[in-house]
Design a protein around this motif. Structure first.
Motif, PDB file in Angstrom:
ATOM      1  N   TRP A 163     -11.290  -2.148 -23.434  1.00 39.47           N
ATOM      2  CA  TRP A 163     -12.269  -1.057 -23.497  1.00 39.47           C
ATOM      3  C   TRP A 163     -13.441  -1.315 -22.564  1.00 39.47           C
ATOM      4  O   TRP A 163     -13.864  -0.412 -21.839  1.00 39.47           O
ATOM      5  N   ALA A 164     -14.003  -2.512 -22.565  1.00 36.97           N
ATOM      6  CA  ALA A 164     -15.202  -2.826 -21.774  1.00 36.97           C
ATOM      7  C   ALA A 164     -14.798  -3.165 -20.342  1.00 36.97           C
ATOM      8  O   ALA A 164     -14.513  -4.312 -20.011  1.00 36.97           O
ATOM      9  N   THR A 165     -14.763  -2.147 -19.499  1.00 34.51           N
ATOM     10  CA  THR A 165     -14.296  -2.318 -18.125  1.00 34.51           C
ATOM     11  C   THR A 165     -15.369  -1.872 -17.135  1.00 34.51           C
ATOM     12  O   THR A 165     -16.310  -1.165 -17.476  1.00 34.51           O
ATOM     13  N   ASN A 166     -15.193  -2.285 -15.890  1.00 30.92           N
ATOM     14  CA  ASN A 166     -16.080  -1.838 -14.820  1.00 30.92           C
ATOM     15  C   ASN A 166     -15.270  -1.727 -13.537  1.00 30.92           C
ATOM     16  O   ASN A 166     -14.066  -2.018 -13.519  1.00 30.92           O
ATOM     17  N   ILE A 167     -15.915  -1.298 -12.466  1.00 31.19           N
ATOM     18  CA  ILE A 167     -15.228  -1.228 -11.180  1.00 31.19           C
ATOM     19  C   ILE A 167     -16.009  -1.995 -10.125  1.00 31.19           C
ATOM     20  O   ILE A 167     -17.207  -2.254 -10.265  1.00 31.19           O
ATOM     21  N   ASN A 168     -15.290  -2.351  -9.094  1.00 27.00           N
ATOM     22  CA  ASN A 168     -15.836  -3.045  -7.940  1.00 27.00           C
ATOM     23  C   ASN A 168     -15.458  -2.212  -6.720  1.00 27.00           C
ATOM     24  O   ASN A 168     -14.282  -1.907  -6.518  1.00 27.00           O
ATOM     25  N   VAL A 169     -16.446  -1.806  -5.927  1.00 29.00           N
ATOM     26  CA  VAL A 169     -16.197  -0.974  -4.750  1.00 29.00           C
ATOM     27  C   VAL A 169     -16.492  -1.794  -3.502  1.00 29.00           C
ATOM     28  O   VAL A 169     -17.633  -2.211  -3.270  1.00 29.00           O
ATOM     29  N   ARG A 170     -15.456  -2.081  -2.761  1.00 30.49           N
ATOM     30  CA  ARG A 170     -15.590  -2.841  -1.517  1.00 30.49           C
ATOM     31  C   ARG A 170     -16.367  -4.139  -1.716  1.00 30.49           C
ATOM     32  O   ARG A 170     -17.212  -4.520  -0.921  1.00 30.49           O
ATOM     33  N   GLY A 179     -13.672  -4.955 -29.577  1.00 26.67           N
ATOM     34  CA  GLY A 179     -13.495  -6.364 -29.274  1.00 26.67           C
ATOM     35  C   GLY A 179     -13.886  -6.691 -27.844  1.00 26.67           C
ATOM     36  O   GLY A 179     -13.626  -5.931 -26.916  1.00 26.67           O
ATOM     37  N   ILE A 180     -14.555  -7.835 -27.670  1.00 30.42           N
ATOM     38  CA  ILE A 180     -14.912  -8.338 -26.336  1.00 30.42           C
ATOM     39  C   ILE A 180     -14.215  -9.689 -26.195  1.00 30.42           C
ATOM     40  O   ILE A 180     -14.822 -10.743 -26.407  1.00 30.42           O
ATOM     41  N   PRO A 181     -12.912  -9.686 -25.872  1.00 26.53           N
ATOM     42  CA  PRO A 181     -12.143 -10.940 -25.930  1.00 26.53           C
ATOM     43  C   PRO A 181     -12.548 -11.974 -24.898  1.00 26.53           C
ATOM     44  O   PRO A 181     -12.260 -13.149 -25.055  1.00 26.53           O
ATOM     45  N   GLY A 182     -13.238 -11.550 -23.840  1.00 25.40           N
ATOM     46  CA  GLY A 182     -13.556 -12.538 -22.805  1.00 25.40           C
ATOM     47  C   GLY A 182     -14.938 -12.402 -22.253  1.00 25.40           C
ATOM     48  O   GLY A 182     -15.164 -12.704 -21.088  1.00 25.40           O
ATOM     49  N   ALA A 205     -16.308 -18.474 -28.942  1.00 21.05           N
ATOM     50  CA  ALA A 205     -16.903 -17.442 -29.788  1.00 21.05           C
ATOM     51  C   ALA A 205     -16.002 -16.219 -29.898  1.00 21.05           C
ATOM     52  O   ALA A 205     -15.220 -15.909 -28.995  1.00 21.05           O
ATOM     53  N   THR A 206     -16.126 -15.518 -31.015  1.00 20.63           N
ATOM     54  CA  THR A 206     -15.504 -14.217 -31.206  1.00 20.63           C
ATOM     55  C   THR A 206     -16.610 -13.175 -31.176  1.00 20.63           C
ATOM     56  O   THR A 206     -17.522 -13.218 -32.005  1.00 20.63           O
ATOM     57  N   ALA A 207     -16.532 -12.258 -30.211  1.00 20.26           N
ATOM     58  CA  ALA A 207     -17.613 -11.286 -30.044  1.00 20.26           C
ATOM     59  C   ALA A 207     -17.052  -9.873 -30.066  1.00 20.26           C
ATOM     60  O   ALA A 207     -15.925  -9.620 -29.618  1.00 20.26           O
ATOM     61  N   LYS A 208     -17.850  -8.956 -30.610  1.00 27.87           N
ATOM     62  CA  LYS A 208     -17.463  -7.551 -30.589  1.00 27.87           C
ATOM     63  C   LYS A 208     -18.717  -6.693 -30.644  1.00 27.87           C
ATOM     64  O   LYS A 208     -19.773  -7.126 -31.112  1.00 27.87           O
ATOM     65  N   TYR A 209     -18.578  -5.473 -30.111  1.00 27.42           N
ATOM     66  CA  TYR A 209     -19.603  -4.461 -30.321  1.00 27.42           C
ATOM     67  C   TYR A 209     -19.374  -3.870 -31.711  1.00 27.42           C
ATOM     68  O   TYR A 209     -18.388  -3.162 -31.928  1.00 27.42           O
ATOM     69  N   LYS A 210     -20.278  -4.146 -32.636  1.00 22.09           N
ATOM     70  CA  LYS A 210     -20.184  -3.460 -33.916  1.00 22.09           C
ATOM     71  C   LYS A 210     -20.444  -1.973 -33.726  1.00 22.09           C
ATOM     72  O   LYS A 210     -19.803  -1.133 -34.345  1.00 22.09           O
ATOM     73  N   ASP A 211     -21.403  -1.674 -32.858  1.00 21.44           N
ATOM     74  CA  ASP A 211     -21.696  -0.287 -32.466  1.00 21.44           C
ATOM     75  C   ASP A 211     -22.115  -0.301 -31.007  1.00 21.44           C
ATOM     76  O   ASP A 211     -22.883  -1.171 -30.582  1.00 21.44           O
ATOM     77  N   ILE A 212     -21.628   0.652 -30.261  1.00 17.72           N
ATOM     78  CA  ILE A 212     -22.128   0.872 -28.912  1.00 17.72           C
ATOM     79  C   ILE A 212     -22.035   2.372 -28.642  1.00 17.72           C
ATOM     80  O   ILE A 212     -20.987   2.991 -28.863  1.00 17.72           O
TER      81      ILE A 212
END
Length: 734
Positions: free
Chosen positions: A93-100, A258-261, A269-276
């Protein structure tokens, strides 16, 4: 099985709804099998609506059909197939992009032209957008600070959501989509309703989605599920001829993400957004054709609120300390709860003039402000074992502010002139911008309060991290674009630009205690400056399309972390002390260069082959080393068959090269090259009474290959990407 029953039930309900709302559906979203001419797509991200063939800029476009054809977990998941764009992130779910080679902190992200400003440590800005509600995404590659100000060093990403429309006849119709994906047993549902007439329209939409942990070829990726829902509404009204009022609200909210990495957390650690969540309020008023030359005056305002509530379970072994008096102290961290709110609000006034057939001039002023407030609560069990064997357990709650309350204000004036000359064979755009940046912060402390067993403790060792302050800076940017028609179907495109990026609030005021050292912001950072150029050729043939460009981007005063010392004083004392620290500083000069290309060839009226590819090299000129987070050489090769009587099928191979030791930045891990085979298909739009029904589906990673994404692996701890994924999506228009 439960998910499949849920989708089947929804389809029946939607079918009944279609009968109830029976109106002639829009023909619109089924471009099923027609080879869409990219050159005729109209874009708006450069402040004036222009067809791509008339635009002197390098860009990528995806539309609503692309979002349906692909499995589309997030916007980034669709954009990754475009040349020059790569995807990274901290999970599914938590993704981003890289442009050039430039990631999201050096890109400006817009939703319907409104800036999305949020934290840079954890990816998510592109994940808080409803993929089902996207009409088009425009990615302008190359510096655009002259139009959008700070941050647009690598380009802009403008996500344009679906809108209503005016009609001579009153109408009401809707659209519903339901989908399922096997790789994480996810399901999603979307419904939109539209109504309008000659002088008004309204559109409302909502969606819901849930996903379990994702399957990789090496097993389940723990803590990778999520639940998300979205709501939106748009309203348009013409109070008078040539006047247009638009209002909208968007709300995206996700839970248990979930934020697995996540790179911001320890590997154990185990991390997650409880709310975002993200909430946007936006309004605009435009008057057109004021005079023969004064074509448009538009006022736009917006308010955007983003909240992040994170839960991190350390999963680390307790620390045991035996004191000289025989007592043993056992410290066991239980949870860390970071929380942050990001408010961004602003407005723009823009005018457009047409001074003759061959001259279009735009000018305007804009201003926006971002406020940040954050807390971090650490819950710790401290057990004291006395020499007698008696045990005392203390519940300690430590409340911190990773950043002091701070605001970032930007105000600027911009202008751009477009001239067509040489009998319309050449188009020249020349633009410039002046900006003032104003930053204000409250005093910051390493800890705000400590509670032991619910009782507030006296603060005797509170450190001052940042003194209260005000900073101001001014910057300028400019661009020159040229488009020259070599022939009726072939054109040269050139762009040169000077851009800048003012340091973010995180880079100025971050304070994170890492144990042995701290991560520390620097309030005195200077803006990064960029000087870029690209040269491209585009051919728009009846059967053959080609877009190819080479580019270079030189950055100075780059902001990066360096080893140093945190000099602090205690609030109760006047003495100073130091701690080892990683401190943001303007130290680097960098050069990024490379090329990207896209080719389409229609073998027959129904059969197309396509190929795309990109290469970028990033060098730190100060250290004579490679820059971090530079994607490997990558590309895509495929074939598409379409028949208006049936549907379309698309088979493609996506591949990325290896990133070897000696060719990566210090601290990065090498990755192997890989290929991935994907299949997409869709039917034509079937007419059922006054409704339309269309199916989409496909298989991601057909061969179930285990591969690593360099951008994700080196940002976090995700070693394998999703495995084979079967997905299906049904779309009903009524």
């Amino acid at each position: 099985m439960k998910s499949k029953k849920h989708i089947a039930s929804l389809a029946i309900i939607l079918g009944l709804s279609g009968a109830a709302f029976a109106q002639t559906p829009q023909a619109s979203e089924s471009d099923t099998l027609q080879m869409v001419q990219l050159k005729d797509v109209v874009i708006s991200s450069l402040k004036v609506d222009r067809r791509i063939i008339e635009t002197p800029a390098q860009l990528n476009i995806i539309n609503s059909i692309d979002c349906k054809k692909f499995s589309s977990f997030t916007v980034a998941d669709v954009l990754k197939f475009q040349p020059g764009i790569s995807m990274g992130g901290d999970g599914v779910w938590a993704t981003n992009i890289n442009v050039r080679g430039l990631s999201e902190n050096r890109l400006v992200t817009l939703v319907d032209g409104n800036r999305v400003e949020t934290a840079t440590d954890l990816t998510a800005s592109l994940s808080m957008i409803d993929v089902n509600d996207i009409q088009r995404v425009e990615v302008i590659k190359g510096a655009q600070s002259s139009l959008y100000g700070s941050g647009a060093m690598g380009g802009i990403v403008n996500i344009i959501t679906k809108d209503g429309y005016f009609s001579d006849k009153t109408y009401i119709h809707g659209n519903a989509t339901a989908g399922y994906a096997s790789v994480n047993n996810s399901h999603s549902e979307y419904l939109s309703l539209n109504a309008g007439g000659k002088r008004w329209y309204v559109k409302v939409n909502g969606s819901y989605g849930h996903a379990n942990d994702v399957k990789t070829p090496e097993g389940i990726l723990p803590n990778s599920g999520f639940t998300t829902n979205n709501l939106g509404a748009k309203f348009g009204f013409k109070p008078a001829e040539n006047h247009l009022l638009k209002l909208q609200i968007q709300r995206s909210w996700s839970t248990d993400v979930g934020i697995p990495g996540g790179a911001a957390f320890a590997p154990t650690a185990t991390a997650k957004y409880k709310d975002i969540g993200r909430t946007l309020y936006n309004g605009s008023y435009e008057i057109t054709n004021l005079t023969e030359s004064f074509k448009s005056l538009k006022l736009n305002g917006f308010y955007q609120y983003i909240v992040r509530n994170v839960e991190m379970i350390p999963n680390s072994a307790p620390t045991v300390v035996v004191q000289p008096n025989g007592m043993t102290q056992i410290t066991a961290p239980q949870s860390v709860l970071p929380n942050a709110t990001h408010e961004t609000f602003g407005g723009q006034l823009q005018g457009t003039w047409k001074f003759g057939e061959n001259n279009t001039f735009i000018a305007g002023i804009d201003a926006w402000r971002r406020n940040i407030a954050s807390t971090r609560t650490k819950n710790i069990d401290m057990t004291v074992v006395k020499p007698t064997g008696d045990t005392v357990v203390n519940k300690v709650r430590r409340v911190e502010s990773p950043f002091p309350k701070a605001s970032f204000t930007s105000a600027g004036i911009f202008a751009q002139d477009e001239i067509r000359c040489l009998n319309d064979r050449m188009t020249i755009t020349l633009g410039g911008r002046l900006d003032g940046i104003f930053v204000k912060n409250a005093i910051g402390y390493d800890v705000d309060s400590i509670f032991k067993n619910g009782e507030l403790q006296p603060m005797t060792t509170q450190r001052v991290t940042f003194e209260a302050g005000n900073e101001g800076d001014f910057s300028w940017s400019a661009n020159l674009g040229l488009l020259y028609n070599l022939t009726e179907k072939t054109e040269l495109v050139m762009n040169m630009a000077r851009s800048y990026r003012a340091a973010s609030l995180e880079e100025r005021f971050k304070y994170i205690d890492l144990g042995s050292k701290v991560q520390l912001g620097n309030p005195n950072l200077k803006p990064e400056k960029g000087y870029s150029a690209d040269l491209g050729i585009r051919h728009w043939g009846n059967k053959f399309d080609l877009q190819f460009s080479i580019f270079a981007n030189r950055l100075t005063d780059m902001i990066t972390e360096v080893d140093g010392e945190f000099i602090y004083h205690l609030t109760e004392e006047s003495t100073y002390d130091t701690l080892p620290a990683l401190i943001y500083a303007n130290v680097d000069k960098a050069l990024l260069y490379g090329c990207d290309m896209n080719v389409n060839y229609d073998i027959t009226d129904h059969l197309r082959v396509f190929m795309s590819g990109a290469l970028v090299v990033g060098r730190d000129l100060e250290k004579q080393a490679y820059l971090p987070q530079i994607p490997p050489m990558n590309g895509r090769l495929g074939m598409a068959y379409s028949n208006p009587k049936i549907g379309a099928i698309n088979l493609s191979v996506m591949a990325a090269g290896a990133k070897k030791e000696g060719k990566i930045a210090v601290g990065e891990k090498p990755t192997k090259g890989y290929y991935r085979l994907d299949l997409t298909l869709n039917t034509k739009m079937f007419e059922i009474g006054r409704c339309g029904l269309q199916f989409f589906g496909g298989i991601d990673n057909i061969t179930n290959v285990a591969y690593t994404n360099f951008l994700s692996t080196n940002r976090s701890n995700i070693n394998f990407e999703p495995g084979r994924n079967f997905y299906i999506r049904a779309n009903i228009t009524f």
